[in-house]
Design an enzyme around this catalytic site. Structure first.
Site, PDB file in Angstrom:
ATOM      1  N   LYS A  13       0.703  -1.743  -0.045  1.00 46.24           N
ATOM      2  CA  LYS A  13      -0.001   0.263   0.139  1.00 46.24           C
ATOM      3  C   LYS A  13       0.837   1.021   0.072  1.00 46.24           C
ATOM      4  O   LYS A  13       0.762   2.147  -0.832  1.00 46.24           O
ATOM      5  CB  LYS A  13      -0.615  -0.201   1.648  1.00 46.24           C
ATOM      6  CG  LYS A  13      -2.395  -0.844   1.590  1.00 46.24           C
ATOM      7  CD  LYS A  13      -2.507  -1.136   2.682  1.00 46.24           C
ATOM      8  CE  LYS A  13      -2.400  -0.840   3.937  1.00 46.24           C
ATOM      9  NZ  LYS A  13      -1.235  -2.392   3.873  1.00 46.24           N
ATOM     10  N   ARG A  88      -9.465   1.430   8.917  1.00 44.09           N
ATOM     11  CA  ARG A  88      -9.578  -0.171   8.820  1.00 44.09           C
ATOM     12  C   ARG A  88     -10.330  -0.394   9.940  1.00 44.09           C
ATOM     13  O   ARG A  88     -10.581  -1.711   9.860  1.00 44.09           O
ATOM     14  CB  ARG A  88      -8.059  -0.017  10.453  1.00 44.09           C
ATOM     15  CG  ARG A  88      -6.968  -0.756   8.849  1.00 44.09           C
ATOM     16  CD  ARG A  88      -6.167   0.073  10.390  1.00 44.09           C
ATOM     17  NE  ARG A  88      -4.622  -1.202   9.765  1.00 44.09           N
ATOM     18  CZ  ARG A  88      -3.610  -0.667   9.325  1.00 44.09           C
ATOM     19  NH1 ARG A  88      -3.913   0.477   9.324  1.00 44.09           N
ATOM     20  NH2 ARG A  88      -3.111  -1.156   9.088  1.00 44.09           N
ATOM     21  N   ARG A 127      12.114  -5.851   4.366  1.00 47.55           N
ATOM     22  CA  ARG A 127      11.423  -4.314   4.978  1.00 47.55           C
ATOM     23  C   ARG A 127      12.854  -2.984   4.867  1.00 47.55           C
ATOM     24  O   ARG A 127      12.819  -3.386   6.262  1.00 47.55           O
ATOM     25  CB  ARG A 127       9.858  -4.212   5.484  1.00 47.55           C
ATOM     26  CG  ARG A 127       9.860  -2.811   4.724  1.00 47.55           C
ATOM     27  CD  ARG A 127       8.553  -1.833   4.937  1.00 47.55           C
ATOM     28  NE  ARG A 127       7.622  -2.497   5.958  1.00 47.55           N
ATOM     29  CZ  ARG A 127       6.913  -2.559   6.024  1.00 47.55           C
ATOM     30  NH1 ARG A 127       5.713  -1.736   5.181  1.00 47.55           N
ATOM     31  NH2 ARG A 127       5.676  -2.839   7.455  1.00 47.55           N
ATOM     32  N   ARG A 160      11.569  -1.025  10.554  1.00 49.42           N
ATOM     33  CA  ARG A 160      10.152  -0.822  11.430  1.00 49.42           C
ATOM     34  C   ARG A 160      10.002  -1.763  12.644  1.00 49.42           C
ATOM     35  O   ARG A 160      10.277  -3.083  12.404  1.00 49.42           O
ATOM     36  CB  ARG A 160       8.923  -0.721  10.873  1.00 49.42           C
ATOM     37  CG  ARG A 160       8.472   0.194  10.213  1.00 49.42           C
ATOM     38  CD  ARG A 160       7.512   0.451   9.387  1.00 49.42           C
ATOM     39  NE  ARG A 160       6.153  -0.382   9.862  1.00 49.42           N
ATOM     40  CZ  ARG A 160       4.730  -0.578   9.052  1.00 49.42           C
ATOM     41  NH1 ARG A 160       4.684  -0.016   7.872  1.00 49.42           N
ATOM     42  NH2 ARG A 160       3.858  -0.949   9.416  1.00 49.42           N
ATOM     43  N   ARG A 171      -0.732  -9.211  12.803  1.00 54.41           N
ATOM     44  CA  ARG A 171      -1.193  -7.614  12.007  1.00 54.41           C
ATOM     45  C   ARG A 171      -2.350  -8.579  10.861  1.00 54.41           C
ATOM     46  O   ARG A 171      -2.827  -8.275  10.952  1.00 54.41           O
ATOM     47  CB  ARG A 171       0.480  -6.808  11.831  1.00 54.41           C
ATOM     48  CG  ARG A 171       0.837  -6.343  12.602  1.00 54.41           C
ATOM     49  CD  ARG A 171       2.241  -5.215  12.256  1.00 54.41           C
ATOM     50  NE  ARG A 171       2.278  -5.448  10.757  1.00 54.41           N
ATOM     51  CZ  ARG A 171       2.749  -4.749  10.040  1.00 54.41           C
ATOM     52  NH1 ARG A 171       4.253  -5.485  10.453  1.00 54.41           N
ATOM     53  NH2 ARG A 171       2.732  -4.653   8.790  1.00 54.41           N
TER      54      ARG A 171
HETATM   55  P1  AP5 Z   1       5.088  -1.427   1.427  1.00 50.94           P
HETATM   56  O1  AP5 Z   1       4.531  -1.032   0.758  1.00 50.94           O
HETATM   57  O2  AP5 Z   1       5.211  -1.007   3.453  1.00 50.94           O
HETATM   58  O3  AP5 Z   1       3.424  -2.316   2.346  1.00 50.94           O
HETATM   59  P2  AP5 Z   1       2.163  -1.943   3.311  1.00 50.94           P
HETATM   60  O4  AP5 Z   1       1.175  -2.580   2.581  1.00 50.94           O
HETATM   61  O5  AP5 Z   1       2.546  -0.281   3.449  1.00 50.94           O
HETATM   62  O6  AP5 Z   1       2.785  -1.902   4.722  1.00 50.94           O
HETATM   63  P3  AP5 Z   1       2.729  -1.710   6.074  1.00 50.94           P
HETATM   64  O7  AP5 Z   1       3.014  -2.477   6.432  1.00 50.94           O
HETATM   65  O8  AP5 Z   1       3.023  -0.111   6.321  1.00 50.94           O
HETATM   66  O9  AP5 Z   1       0.949  -2.103   6.651  1.00 50.94           O
HETATM   67  P4  AP5 Z   1       0.118  -2.052   7.463  1.00 50.94           P
HETATM   68  O10 AP5 Z   1      -1.318  -1.922   7.516  1.00 50.94           O
HETATM   69  O11 AP5 Z   1       0.375  -3.103   8.926  1.00 50.94           O
HETATM   70  O12 AP5 Z   1       1.065  -0.707   8.514  1.00 50.94           O
HETATM   71  P5  AP5 Z   1       0.637   0.302   8.765  1.00 50.94           P
HETATM   72  O13 AP5 Z   1       1.659   1.774   9.319  1.00 50.94           O
HETATM   73  O14 AP5 Z   1      -0.801   1.201   8.054  1.00 50.94           O
HETATM   74  O15 AP5 Z   1       5.535  -2.969   1.512  1.00 50.94           O
HETATM   75  C1  AP5 Z   1       5.931  -3.963   2.363  1.00 50.94           C
HETATM   76  C2  AP5 Z   1       6.971  -4.542   1.999  1.00 50.94           C
HETATM   77  O16 AP5 Z   1       7.394  -4.879   0.612  1.00 50.94           O
HETATM   78  C3  AP5 Z   1       8.280  -2.852   1.855  1.00 50.94           C
HETATM   79  O17 AP5 Z   1       9.337  -3.788   2.014  1.00 50.94           O
HETATM   80  C4  AP5 Z   1       8.100  -2.908   0.317  1.00 50.94           C
HETATM   81  O18 AP5 Z   1       9.764  -3.254  -0.649  1.00 50.94           O
HETATM   82  C5  AP5 Z   1       7.959  -4.539  -0.672  1.00 50.94           C
HETATM   83  N1  AP5 Z   1       6.973  -4.672  -2.329  1.00 50.94           N
HETATM   84  C6  AP5 Z   1       6.096  -3.629  -1.463  1.00 50.94           C
HETATM   85  N2  AP5 Z   1       5.096  -3.994  -3.039  1.00 50.94           N
HETATM   86  C7  AP5 Z   1       5.962  -5.360  -3.622  1.00 50.94           C
HETATM   87  C8  AP5 Z   1       6.123  -5.987  -4.871  1.00 50.94           C
HETATM   88  N3  AP5 Z   1       4.722  -5.942  -6.480  1.00 50.94           N
HETATM   89  N4  AP5 Z   1       6.966  -6.845  -4.486  1.00 50.94           N
HETATM   90  C9  AP5 Z   1       8.078  -7.449  -3.867  1.00 50.94           C
HETATM   91  N5  AP5 Z   1       7.759  -6.467  -2.760  1.00 50.94           N
HETATM   92  C10 AP5 Z   1       7.344  -5.850  -2.718  1.00 50.94           C
HETATM   93  O19 AP5 Z   1      -0.367   0.289  10.229  1.00 50.94           O
HETATM   94  C11 AP5 Z   1       0.619  -0.012  11.277  1.00 50.94           C
HETATM   95  C12 AP5 Z   1       0.250   0.268  12.539  1.00 50.94           C
HETATM   96  O20 AP5 Z   1      -0.122   2.053  13.229  1.00 50.94           O
HETATM   97  C13 AP5 Z   1      -1.066  -0.994  13.031  1.00 50.94           C
HETATM   98  O21 AP5 Z   1      -0.838  -1.883  13.073  1.00 50.94           O
HETATM   99  C14 AP5 Z   1      -2.240   0.114  13.680  1.00 50.94           C
HETATM  100  O22 AP5 Z   1      -1.091  -0.443  15.080  1.00 50.94           O
HETATM  101  C15 AP5 Z   1      -1.688   1.245  13.525  1.00 50.94           C
HETATM  102  N6  AP5 Z   1      -2.479   1.614  12.915  1.00 50.94           N
HETATM  103  C16 AP5 Z   1      -2.387   2.422  11.482  1.00 50.94           C
HETATM  104  N7  AP5 Z   1      -4.293   3.095  10.879  1.00 50.94           N
HETATM  105  C17 AP5 Z   1      -4.830   2.120  11.936  1.00 50.94           C
HETATM  106  C18 AP5 Z   1      -5.865   2.568  11.285  1.00 50.94           C
HETATM  107  N8  AP5 Z   1      -6.674   2.672  10.631  1.00 50.94           N
HETATM  108  N9  AP5 Z   1      -7.123   2.360  12.703  1.00 50.94           N
HETATM  109  C19 AP5 Z   1      -6.455   1.722  14.214  1.00 50.94           C
HETATM  110  N10 AP5 Z   1      -4.913   1.407  13.747  1.00 50.94           N
HETATM  111  C20 AP5 Z   1      -4.068   1.505  13.014  1.00 50.94           C
HETATM  112 MG    MG Z   2       2.353   1.346   4.868  1.00 47.98          MG
END
Ligand code: AP5
Ligand code: MG
Ligand code: ZN
Length: 216
Positions: A13, A88, A127, A160, A171
Site C-alpha cells: 500500500k 481499518r 523491509r 520498523r 497484524r
Molecule cells: P509496503 O509498501 O511498505 O506495504 P504496506 O502495505 O504499506 O505495509 P504496512 O506494513 O505499512 O501496512 P500495515 O497496514 O501493517 O501498516 P500501517 O503503517 O498502515 O511494502 C511492504 C514491503 O514489501 C516493502 O519492503 C516493499 O519494498 C516490498 N514490496 C512492495 N511491493 C512489492 C512487490 N510488488 N513485490 C515485492 N516486494 C514488494 O499501520 C501500522 C500500525 O499502525 C497498525 O498495526 C496499527 O497498530 C496502527 N494503525 C494504522 N492505521 C490505523 C487505523 N486506521 N486504525 C487503527 N490503528 C491503525
Molecule cells: Mg504502509
C-alpha cells in the site's frame, strides 16, 4: 481524486501510494506514518499509541478518527487525497462517510491491493524504511543503496519495530478480523476496485493504474 488503498499488512500500500500520490498530485495520508512519526518524536499521541503498534493491534477508533478528521480538514486535502491504512474498521469507514458528507465530497474509488498471506512474512521481515520521507525498500526486491541510504533523501534506512515475524502474524490476524469486512462494505457501495499485487513493484503499479483507468 479521493482514493482509499486497502490491503493486508505488507501488500505494498505504502509503496504504491507514494507513486500514485506523485502521479496524481494528491497528498498521501497514511495513519501508520502519522503514528510512527509521533512515536519517534515522543509526542503525547506517540506515547498513547506506541503499545498498539508494537503489538500489532489497532489504535482505538476514536483516537484514529480524530487524527484523520484533522488531517482531511487541511487545505492540501481539499481537491483530493489518498488514504493508506484508514479506514481499518467499519466504525472508521462510517466516520469517514460522515466526514466526507460534511465536506460535501465523495470517494472516487476504493482500491483493494490483493496479496496472499503466504507472501507477506518474507516481504515484511526484509523491509527497510526511510525514517525521514517514508519510502519503503526491501533487502531483496528493492534494495536501498549499498550505504543503506534512501535514494530520495539520503537518510539511512531502518527496520520498523513491528516487522518482527511474531508481530507480523498478529497484524495479519487483526487485518482478517477487523479490516477485511471493509471489502464487502465498499463492494456494496459500488466503490471497490481490485488489483492483484505482482512480484515486481513496477508490475504492481501497472496493475494498479489499469484498475484505476476509469476513475477520476
Ligand atoms: P509496503 O509498501 O511498505 O506495504 P504496506 O502495505 O504499506 O505495509 P504496512 O506494513 O505499512 O501496512 P500495515 O497496514 O501493517 O501498516 P500501517 O503503517 O498502515 O511494502 C511492504 C514491503 O514489501 C516493502 O519492503 C516493499 O519494498 C516490498 N514490496 C512492495 N511491493 C512489492 C512487490 N510488488 N513485490 C515485492 N516486494 C514488494 O499501520 C501500522 C500500525 O499502525 C497498525 O498495526 C496499527 O497498530 C496502527 N494503525 C494504522 N492505521 C490505523 C487505523 N486506521 N486504525 C487503527 N490503528 C491503525
Ligand atoms: Mg504502509
Ligand atoms: Zn527518504
Amino acid at each position: 481524486m479521493r482514493l482509499i488503498i486497502l490491503g493486508v499488512p505488507g501488500a505494498g500500500k505504502g509503496t504504491q501510494a507514494k507513486i500514485l500520490s506523485e502521479k496524481f498530485g494528491i497528498p498521501h495520508v497514511s495513519t501508520g506514518d502519522i503514528f510512527r512519526s509521533n512515536i519517534k518524536n515522543g509526542t503525547p499521541l506517540g506515547i498513547k499509541v506506541k503499545e498498539y503498534l508494537n503489538s500489532g493491534k489497532l489504535v482505538p477508533d476514536s483516537l484514529t478518527c480524530e487524527i484523520v478528521g484533522d488531517r482531511l480538514a487541511q487545505n492540501d486535502c481539499k481537491d483530493g487525497f489518498l488514504l493508506d491504512g484508514f479506514p481499518r474498521t467499519i466504525p472508521q469507514a462510517e466516520y469517514l462517510d460522515e466526514t466526507l458528507k460534511e465536506m460535501g465530497v465523495s470517494l472516487s474509488a476504493v482500491l483493494n491491493l490483493h496479496v496472499p498471506d503466504e507472501k507477506i512474512i518474507k516481504r515484511l521481515t526484509g523491509r527497510r524504511v526511510c525514517p525521514k520521507c517514508g519510502k519503503s525498500y526491501h533487502l531483496l526486491y528493492n534494495p536501498p543503496a549499498s550505504d543503506n541510504s534512501c535514494s530520495d533523501c539520503g537518510t539511512t534506512v531502518i527496520q520498523r519495530d513491528d516487522d518482527k515475524e511474531e508481530t507480523v502474524l498478529e497484524r495479519l490476524k487483526t487485518y482478517h478480523e477487523q479490516t477485511e469486512p471493509l471489502i464487502r462494505y465498499y463492494f456494496e457501495k459500488g466503490l471497490l476496485i481490485t488489483a492483484i499485487g505482482q512480484e515486481e513493484i513496477e508490475d504492481t503499479t501497472q496493475a494498479v493504474l489499469e484498475a484505476l483507468k476509469n476513475v477520476d
